[in-house]
Design a protein around this motif. Sequence first.
Motif, mmCIF file in Angstrom:
data_model
loop_
_atom_site.group_PDB
_atom_site.id
_atom_site.type_symbol
_atom_site.label_atom_id
_atom_site.label_comp_id
_atom_site.label_asym_id
_atom_site.label_seq_id
_atom_site.Cartn_x
_atom_site.Cartn_y
_atom_site.Cartn_z
ATOM 1 N N TYR A 19 -10.258 -5.183 -0.798
ATOM 2 C CA TYR A 19 -8.985 -4.548 -1.117
ATOM 3 C C TYR A 19 -7.902 -5.566 -0.761
ATOM 4 O O TYR A 19 -7.529 -5.727 0.399
ATOM 5 N N GLU A 27 -2.059 -8.110 1.853
ATOM 6 C CA GLU A 27 -2.934 -7.182 2.572
ATOM 7 C C GLU A 27 -4.375 -7.487 2.169
ATOM 8 O O GLU A 27 -4.650 -7.724 0.983
ATOM 9 N N SER A 43 0.831 -1.211 0.000
ATOM 10 C CA SER A 43 0.000 0.000 0.000
ATOM 11 C C SER A 43 0.863 1.258 0.000
ATOM 12 O O SER A 43 0.522 2.260 -0.632
#
Length: 497
Positions: free
Chosen positions: A80, A68, A13
């Motif tokens: 996500y 993630e 991220s």
Amino acid sequence: MVACISGDWPILSVLLFLPLAGILAFPLLRSDGAAKLWALGVTIITAVASLALYTGFNPATADYQFGEHIAWIPSLNINYALGVDGISLMLILMTTLLSPLCILCSWRAITVRVKEFLVCLLVMESAMLGVFMALDFILFYIFWEAMLIPMFLLIGVWGGPRKIYASVKFFLYTLAGSVLLPVAMIALYLASPTHTFSIPELMGQPYSASLQCWVFLAFFVAFAIKVPMFPFHTWLPAAHVEAPTAGSVVLASVLLKMGTYGFLRFCLPMTPIGVQTFAPYVLALSIAGIIYGGLCALAQSDMKRLVAYSSVAHMGFVTLGIFVVNTAGIEGGLLQMINHGITTGALFLCVGMIYERTHSREIAKATGIGKVMPIYVTALTIFGLSSLAFPGTNSFVGEFLVLVGSFQSATLWGLLAIPGVILSAAYMLRMLQRIIWGGTHNPDTSYLKDLNARECVTLGLLVVMVLWIGFAPQPFLEVFHVSVQNLLAQYQAGLPM
């Protein structure tokens, strides 16, 4: 199904949103020079941070690493989800390496709307990284489509005389192919037992043969246009010729790899029966692209158009390696994806540098510059030899593995690819001979100046990569070897007994 190993901190991220975060500072920057320095700093920090992926990556496992996962739209099971395996890691590193070079090569070339230009490059970087990191189909599709707008603007605003034609053609072609991606996504979502968009969970499911064939065709059109494969390639020469140098580098080095990455990530593990059914036709188109691209490149007098057509031929080798579906072929195709990004990106940088000096891309206007630009022609020669797969350069290893895989699959495919190797030597050596030594109508080149420090750094990094992979490819092959073996196991498990 492959597991996803979570990291200690969300490095993916951070890499994904760092370029976007850098854009927030642009309103505070008073001058174009400050904006360039800031954007360069952001991309360098991103590139350095991405090295943590390589140092922390475990090549002995096929699991997705640095994972993630955050619930996004629970009602539709959309998340996500990010992760990296051996197939995507090197593509991420190539993207972060080339982004600072795109800004360096535009330092003097872009003089209007500089901040907007840099914003497009940073948005492009985030979108490209997102494609290689996404483990949710919806997230993947968002990043896939997000690339269209900044690339459209790079060509349409900062491009050449026919920039509007080229940008619209690029946009319509790639958008038309992308329309079929959500159709395939929804079909797999409805056919999966858990109704999920998770890419790892969609792999290896017992889909019916007819569904796999139809989904494969939808995937094929979307990804073949992006590669681009023959005969879906017609948007590429126009886009390359009209795009600014940085746009051509991004387009050749990273965007074209989205299509071949899609073949590896989706087609082989999700639609193995479709791959087996249509592989002979895809291999035939790959051979056609290799020969056609080489012949078209041989006929060009415009350096940029020559390099653009060479991309069609080189990407034909990549798809050839993927669809022979064996270890040597796929590893060669993967390595050739990296090699093409380095070498062709470098060649476009070289064309841009000579264009800044002569204001022409015609080979005839650059003949004989070897006498006054020795550093430039040395770098150009290294990249030219790499393009024709000369032993000791990176492309030799990739093409050799692809040819080994082709002969292992069927001798015919290997034999048919050989003329492409000969053609690449013909058009590249012809260009090098004329540029370095000139011809009978040699123009005055005494006013030209050799590369400055900024340009030497830009090309020097890529020279190092060409020779490193050429003489010591094993560290790169080790990164994706286990992932390729797992991919082949998924493919074989999905075929009828």
